[in-house]
Design a protein around this motif. Sequence first.
Motif: not given
Length: 428
Positions: A42-46, A386-401
Amino acid sequence: MTHDLLGRHRAVLPDWLALYYEEPLEITHGEGRHVWDAEGNRYLDFFGGILTTMTAHALPEVTKAVSEQAGRIIHSSTLYLNRPMVELAERIARLSGIPDARVFFTTSGTEANDTALLLATTYRRSNTVLAMRNSYHGRSFSAVGITGNRGWSPTSLSPLQTLYVHGGVRSRGPFASLGDADFIDACVDDLQDLLGHTRPPAALIAEPVQGVGGFTSPPDGLYAAFREVLHERGILWIADEVQTGWGRTGEHFWGWQAHGQNGPPDIMTFAKGIGNGMSVGGVVARAEIMNCLDSHSISTFGGTQVTMAAGLANLTYLLEHDLQGNARRVGGLLIERLRSAAAQVPAVREVRGRGLMIGIEITRPGTDEADPKAAAAVLEAAREGGLLIGKGGGHDTSALRVAPPLSLNVAEAEEGAAILENALRSIQ
């Protein structure tokens, strides 16, 4: 079971189809702000399926509307009158703030932006488009041609001439050291200089908060200042609200409203959250712009009855339960909690965002150098917790979303923040 599915996935799907995690997971069902994988975890979906499950997983009001509509008719195309499509278009037109608005439904944000580009270039008789650095607008041939993020633009070939403008990222670039007012002035001066060296563009397309770019944004008022310059030259403003719309930023229903001093955009695109997982996108524009095409067109799947039923039910729930207000209140608590936690982690360069749209940028401690490996390690550690987050960013995908469903409550925000704090500490 999951390993077998991964092998089958790799055997028949493209290599460039990205998967999260060293051991990808299969999500089998969800409820509220939680999901479960095929192993029963089970995960908390962020992250909400990339900001798409906007209200909640398995929201009864939406599932009931979909089921009832599916029992009547699922699809007929736009060649026939479609009551749910008209009803949802009426509501979106009123909410858009665009005068004499017309609405065209698509199946995705990519297709919505394609349509906006078609309208703008036809209306203005120009194939030159202004776009923001670090931007993302979709995966189609024309959309990648206006995407200012190298990691998501696989080809330089394009039917458009794209010119990239400063201002989408407040804390990086040549103007980062300036105060907000001077930052806006410098970006406006750069835009005016650029326009002096090119034939008149059709439009500027911009995300009020850059999504794939890592939830970056300019100071409030930048696009209002841009619009003043554009309006003098007849250049259109397209607001890409695919990720920022429907109250996610908390302070405003649309992201453009933080820059609305000179009126609404000429064209606005939307998608993702309105369908709460159903495939709904669309374009809103003034009638004179929407009606500028001089040939026939239809949409086979845009505005289909079952997706419109979902959109109507979801929008009704969102408004009746003031989820914009909830995003402002709970999002404000969450971002302050994350800033407090991040202050103890040297690898966190910045915690930014508004409402329930929060970015955490990871760099090598003491520098501005992106650290995608550390960001990936936080993503993995959060999943273990137990947590789902995303990632992104314009500088080599170094930002968590971080972008939970807008119905997130305070207890869940605290739980998610605690898991993220531990995940961030794990990379020290």
